[in-house]
Design a protein around this motif. Structure first.
Motif, PDB file in Angstrom:
ATOM      1  N   GLU A 125       0.278  -0.532  14.842  1.00  0.00           N
ATOM      2  CA  GLU A 125      -1.077  -0.780  14.388  1.00  0.00           C
ATOM      3  C   GLU A 125      -0.996  -1.787  13.250  1.00  0.00           C
ATOM      4  O   GLU A 125      -0.125  -1.688  12.382  1.00  0.00           O
ATOM      5  N   ALA A 126      -1.903  -2.784  13.263  1.00  0.00           N
ATOM      6  CA  ALA A 126      -1.928  -3.773  12.194  1.00  0.00           C
ATOM      7  C   ALA A 126      -2.416  -3.128  10.902  1.00  0.00           C
ATOM      8  O   ALA A 126      -3.333  -2.301  10.915  1.00  0.00           O
ATOM      9  N   THR A 127      -1.796  -3.500   9.793  1.00  0.00           N
ATOM     10  CA  THR A 127      -2.215  -2.995   8.488  1.00  0.00           C
ATOM     11  C   THR A 127      -3.001  -4.080   7.759  1.00  0.00           C
ATOM     12  O   THR A 127      -2.862  -5.278   8.066  1.00  0.00           O
ATOM     13  N   PRO A 128      -3.808  -3.706   6.782  1.00  0.00           N
ATOM     14  CA  PRO A 128      -4.649  -4.700   6.091  1.00  0.00           C
ATOM     15  C   PRO A 128      -3.872  -5.832   5.426  1.00  0.00           C
ATOM     16  O   PRO A 128      -4.399  -6.936   5.256  1.00  0.00           O
ATOM     17  N   ASN A 129      -2.626  -5.593   5.064  1.00  0.00           N
ATOM     18  CA  ASN A 129      -1.829  -6.633   4.408  1.00  0.00           C
ATOM     19  C   ASN A 129      -1.075  -7.512   5.403  1.00  0.00           C
ATOM     20  O   ASN A 129      -0.211  -8.296   5.024  1.00  0.00           O
ATOM     21  N   GLY A 130      -1.408  -7.379   6.685  1.00  0.00           N
ATOM     22  CA  GLY A 130      -0.758  -8.204   7.706  1.00  0.00           C
ATOM     23  C   GLY A 130       0.509  -7.616   8.268  1.00  0.00           C
ATOM     24  O   GLY A 130       1.202  -8.263   9.066  1.00  0.00           O
ATOM     25  N   GLY A 131       0.833  -6.392   7.897  1.00  0.00           N
ATOM     26  CA  GLY A 131       2.043  -5.757   8.382  1.00  0.00           C
ATOM     27  C   GLY A 131       1.840  -5.015   9.689  1.00  0.00           C
ATOM     28  O   GLY A 131       0.818  -5.136  10.357  1.00  0.00           O
ATOM     29  N   ARG A 132       2.851  -4.236  10.041  1.00  0.00           N
ATOM     30  CA  ARG A 132       2.831  -3.465  11.283  1.00  0.00           C
ATOM     31  C   ARG A 132       3.254  -2.025  10.967  1.00  0.00           C
ATOM     32  O   ARG A 132       4.275  -1.803  10.318  1.00  0.00           O
ATOM     33  N   ARG A 133       2.478  -1.076  11.454  1.00  0.00           N
ATOM     34  CA  ARG A 133       2.798   0.342  11.293  1.00  0.00           C
ATOM     35  C   ARG A 133       3.160   0.921  12.656  1.00  0.00           C
ATOM     36  O   ARG A 133       2.363   0.876  13.591  1.00  0.00           O
TER      37      ARG A 133
END
Length: 210
Positions: A125-133
């Motif tokens: 899932e995309a995170t608000p800071n552009g990362g990946r969870r």
């Protein structure tokens, strides 16, 4: 291409479960697994039916194996290094949740091998800071190869969980395929094996790689 099923040996399976079950207990208490999921094209997220004790045990074991086998992929760069690449953008439904970001390993898809420790797709899932969870995995087998193999009948099954058929044409531009989602890292209120996750969103996805 012939579809093959790689089963875990009793010794390796026992070792995996001994380590993984302890780490999975917290997740399993939050999101008990259930048996059958909806058909691939369903636009609803029904809860999965109740399971027998043996079915629940198998479901818990599968989730535990997924968690142990994919923990290293919490860092998406580890998945990329092992041949997984983002496909299909962020998969979302109209009003029934999403499937998130599918990082697909083409070599594993083309191999036709069903191995609980080597899912064809890692889901983020995309995170608000552009990362990946990391939130789960998806096992995918091409239907034509599976159906041609007369050593089995019916849809694929992995540790008691039946795969769902996506016919062609489909939104992914793929030939017909069988799929099994396992939401091992983010609890899904509708069940650990349904196709759509009611608590996953594509809102934070900006189309860019992390």
């Amino acid at each position: 291409m012939t579809t093959r099923i790689k089963t875990l040996s009793r010794r390796s399976n026992t070792a995996i479960l001994r380590v993984a079950l302890l780490g999975a207990l917290a997740f399993l208490n939050i999101c008990p697994s259930s048996a059958r999921a909806q058909d691939g094209h369903s636009h609803t997220t029904p809860k999965e039916p109740e399971m027998t004790r043996d079915q629940q045990s198998n479901a818990n074991a599968l989730i535990a194996i997924v968690r142990l086998s994919t923990e290293r992929f919490k860092d998406v760069s580890a998945a990329v290094a092992e041949g997984y690449a983002l496909q299909f953008g962020c998969v979302s439904g109209e009003d029934f949740g999403a499937m998130g970001l599918h990082y697909v390993n083409g070599a594993l898809v083309n191999s036709g091998v069903l191995d609980a420790t080597r899912p064809q797709i890692i889901i983020y899932e995309a995170t608000p800071n552009g990362g990946r969870r990391l939130i789960g995995v998806d096992y995918l087998l091409l239907a034509d190869a599976w159906d041609r193999d007369k050593t089995h009948s019916g849809p694929p099954e992995l540790m008691g969980q039946f795969f769902h058929l996506f016919t062609s044409p489909n939104r992914f531009g793929l030939p017909a395929f069988y799929t099994l989602h396992v939401w091992a890292w983010k609890a899904n209120p509708k069940g650990a094996f349904v196709n759509w996750h009611s608590k996953v969103s594509c809102e934070a996805f900006n189309g860019q790689q992390p």
